[in-house]
Design a protein around this motif. Structure first.
Motif, PDB file in Angstrom:
ATOM      1  N   HIS A   1       0.851  -1.194   0.000  1.00 11.54           N
ATOM      2  CA  HIS A   1       0.000   0.000   0.000  1.00 11.54           C
ATOM      3  C   HIS A   1       0.883   1.240   0.000  1.00 11.54           C
ATOM      4  O   HIS A   1       2.033   1.217   0.463  1.00 11.54           O
TER       5      HIS A   1
ATOM      6  N   PRO B   1       0.387   5.962  -0.301  1.00 13.14           N
ATOM      7  CA  PRO B   1      -0.571   7.074  -0.370  1.00 13.14           C
ATOM      8  C   PRO B   1      -1.076   7.271  -1.800  1.00 13.14           C
ATOM      9  O   PRO B   1      -0.320   7.150  -2.769  1.00 13.14           O
TER      10      PRO B   1
ATOM     11  N   SER C   1      -9.729   3.346   2.190  1.00 17.47           N
ATOM     12  CA  SER C   1      -9.515   4.312   3.262  1.00 17.47           C
ATOM     13  C   SER C   1      -8.243   3.957   4.024  1.00 17.47           C
ATOM     14  O   SER C   1      -7.905   2.781   4.186  1.00 17.47           O
ATOM     15  N   CYS C   2      -7.542   4.977   4.483  1.00 17.58           N
ATOM     16  CA  CYS C   2      -6.296   4.766   5.223  1.00 17.58           C
ATOM     17  C   CYS C   2      -6.591   3.980   6.497  1.00 17.58           C
ATOM     18  O   CYS C   2      -7.483   4.343   7.273  1.00 17.58           O
TER      19      CYS C   2
ATOM     20  N   THR D   1      -4.602   3.694   9.006  1.00 18.71           N
ATOM     21  CA  THR D   1      -3.985   4.327  10.170  1.00 18.71           C
ATOM     22  C   THR D   1      -4.883   5.402  10.768  1.00 18.71           C
ATOM     23  O   THR D   1      -5.090   5.456  11.982  1.00 18.71           O
TER      24      THR D   1
END
Length: 239
Positions: free
Chosen positions: A145, A147, A191-192, A194
């Protein structure tokens, strides 16, 4: 002695009386801080199920065996027999000299058998030294993964190629090599994991409340001896 309240921001923190010792109060602690780093790896349910890549998880899905060959493996060719070598015979003195030289090259070998031993017969043999070198290829898959900055999203546009159908550049023979290749038609946007898609994370020190327990007075507002804590101005918390 007259005493008067000391006010600060419409709150009473104590009295200006040197003989007054405030009652000890329990320290105020901040709520447990959330893990600002978040999980180190995305959950398994975050990834899509791609045909041919079922069971692949973040961190590696294990090594994948190569597919069965569609054609039979070629049979080894019959090699002609090596020619017979005519090794010349050596004398007994030459044999003893070679034996003595070999024994002297070893730290714990004695040369007495070479010097005093009786040679009953000598026979020459053909000797061969074999060395086998081979190479192999292995492949493994894992999710990765990064950004999202507008990269192409091509998941489910068409079925992705199988793990052993992804083209790779063959390295030179008998040399170690590792290649990381992106599998086409597997990119998607999630969706992130973290920040849970919020775009920001709470402070690890104050858990998002904006202030934390004063480290000088441990949240009581007073120092040893009953003096008001000047670090937090008697509030027990600091920004």
């Amino acid at each position: 002695m007259e005493s008067e309240p000391i006010l600060s921001q419409a709150r009473t923190y104590g009295v200006a009386n040197p003989g007054y010792v405030p009652e000890a109060r329990p320290a105020m602690f901040a709520p447990p801080a959330a893990d600002s780093e978040g999980p180190s790896a995305p959950p398994a349910s975050m990834f899509d199920s791609m045909p041919g890549y079922e069971g692949t998880v973040s961190g590696g899905g294990g090594y994948l065996p190569p597919p069965m060959p569609t054609f039979p493996a070629p049979q080894p060719e019959i090699q002609p027999e090596p020619p017979s070598w005519n090794i010349p015979s050596i004398t007994e003195d030459t044999a003893r000299e070679a034996f003595t030289l070999f024994a002297s090259s070893k730290c714990c070998y004695s040369s007495a058998p070479a010097k005093d031993g009786v040679i009953t017969s000598m026979e020459a043999f053909n000797t061969y030294r074999y060395r086998l070198e081979t190479f192999s290829e292995s492949r493994s898959t894992e999710w990765s993964h990064e950004p999202y900055n507008g990269q192409p999203v091509d998941a489910y546009v068409q079925p992705p190629p199988g793990p052993w159908d992804v083209p790779a550049t063959p390295p030179s023979y008998f040399s170690d090599s590792k290649q990381v290749i992106k599998v086409p038609y597997t990119s998607s946007v999630k969706s992130c994991h973290t920040c849970l898609g919020m775009g920001r994370r709470p402070c690890k020190d104050c858990a998002g409340s904006g202030n934390k327990v004063c480290w000088v007075c441990n949240g009581s507002g007073f120092r040893h001896g009953g003096d008001r804590c000047h670090h937090c101005n008697g509030r027990g918390r600091e920004k």
